[in-house]
Design an enzyme around this catalytic site. Sequence first.
Site: not given
Ligand code: UD1
Length: 420
Positions: A329, A91, A22-23, A307, A120-123, A399, A115
């Site tokens: 994480i 997400r 999926k990912n 995960d 889970r920010p996108i900064d 999902r 989830c």
């Molecule tokens: C992906 C996976 C999810 C998995 C995660 C960590 C997909 C669709 N999902 O999620 O199943 O649990 O990797 O292996 O592939 N963070 C920030 N700022 C950001 C982005 C992330 O602070 O802009 C933080 C998150 O809050 C978290 C950490 O970075 O603490 C890792 O998150 P991230 O690797 O981004 O997870 P996803 O890519 O969303």
Amino acid sequence: MDAFRIRGGRPLRGEIEISGSKNAALPIMAAALLTRERCVIRRVPNLSDVRFMGDILKSLGAHVEFQGETVIIEAKDIHEFGDYELIRKMRASVCILGPLLARLRRARVSLPGGCVIGARPIDLHLKGLTMLGAKFSIRGGYVVGSTPALSGAEVFMGGRVGPTVLGTANIMMAATLSLGVTIIESAACEPEVVDLARFLTSMGARIQGAGSPTITITGLPELHGAEHEVIPDRIEAATFAVAAAVTKGELTLKGARPDHLGAVLDKLREAGVGIDRQGPNLVIERNRSRLRPVDITTQPYAGFPTDVQAQMMVLMLQVPGISVITERIFESRYMHVPELCRLGADISIEGPTAIVKGGKPLSGAPVMASDLRASAALVLAGLAAEGETTVKRVYHLDRGYECMDEKLRRVGARIERIPE
Ligand code: UD1
């Protein structure tokens, strides 16, 4: 809404075919936005998240057709106005941002959901795309981005807890159509990032170093259509490996790619679970030896995956003694704990640490699924427990796990899908 009714206490035996990841599939589908030409993606799992991504791409004007495990995407004439509600639901929809900016020089996505496992920010996504020359504002719940043209830059993707997986994917996709060279430092090394890079390369992109912390992308004016087969789902494989162990059974996981499962197999072995690698297949056996407590700390790849943390906790519950989990994480990723306690588990949480006192028998109870991997853990606990367990809200599982109930039934589990 559906629920699973499980009657536990029966060892699982037989073969399970591992589905496509999926990912990996979700960002690869988004990457098809980078070209006007036709992309054919095979071994795509039939999951609600994948169908959502298909609907999001359709709402952007792409033609999307599912044919069994294959999805054909042709994004000839697209626009940046995605469906707000669809994008909000998942997400992974954030990874349309990079391709839209690269192809159209503008993008508009609703702040992503998914989830509920922490803020889970996108900064970091926005920071990286800003380094490539995009500007962002938040308007009416949308992230609105635009750029006169993206150009290559050095982008550091390491965050508070390490690199971001989808952030790395976003920057890598945007950089393929940027002017000049982009170097991503502290890039995520997950196999799903490598699979995306393989797909982009077959579209003509020039990418070096995917799978290492430094990825170099040389931008091109355009990419072409391509065909691709998605890698197997390492999280699904790990979940079924734990299922074999907690039910005292023996499962052959077909096409599991053991080379993507190093940290999980290492911990299972340390706990005393039998593991036999047979080419692309894995045989998992709970042999007669006594299980031993293990400690895990979740980390970015190649460390132990967050995960699989919830599922591994169920195995720890069966091991006499104390096992310790440290979740590095996601800060709120223990929503399965109160539900496991309903089955008789003895677990206490102190900050990012869960202390699991194992060896006490589990007995079936009604429980509520809260997020994707937490739900998987509840199913595993139900399979291991004596008596009947009902797991409510299994739409979370749908999902991310393709036909989980059917796959488990075929190897002897007593599990049925019932209306809630
Ligand atoms: C992906 C996976 C999810 C998995 C995660 C960590 C997909 C669709 N999902 O999620 O199943 O649990 O990797 O292996 O592939 N963070 C920030 N700022 C950001 C982005 C992330 O602070 O802009 C933080 C998150 O809050 C978290 C950490 O970075 O603490 C890792 O998150 P991230 O690797 O981004 O997870 P996803 O890519 O969303």
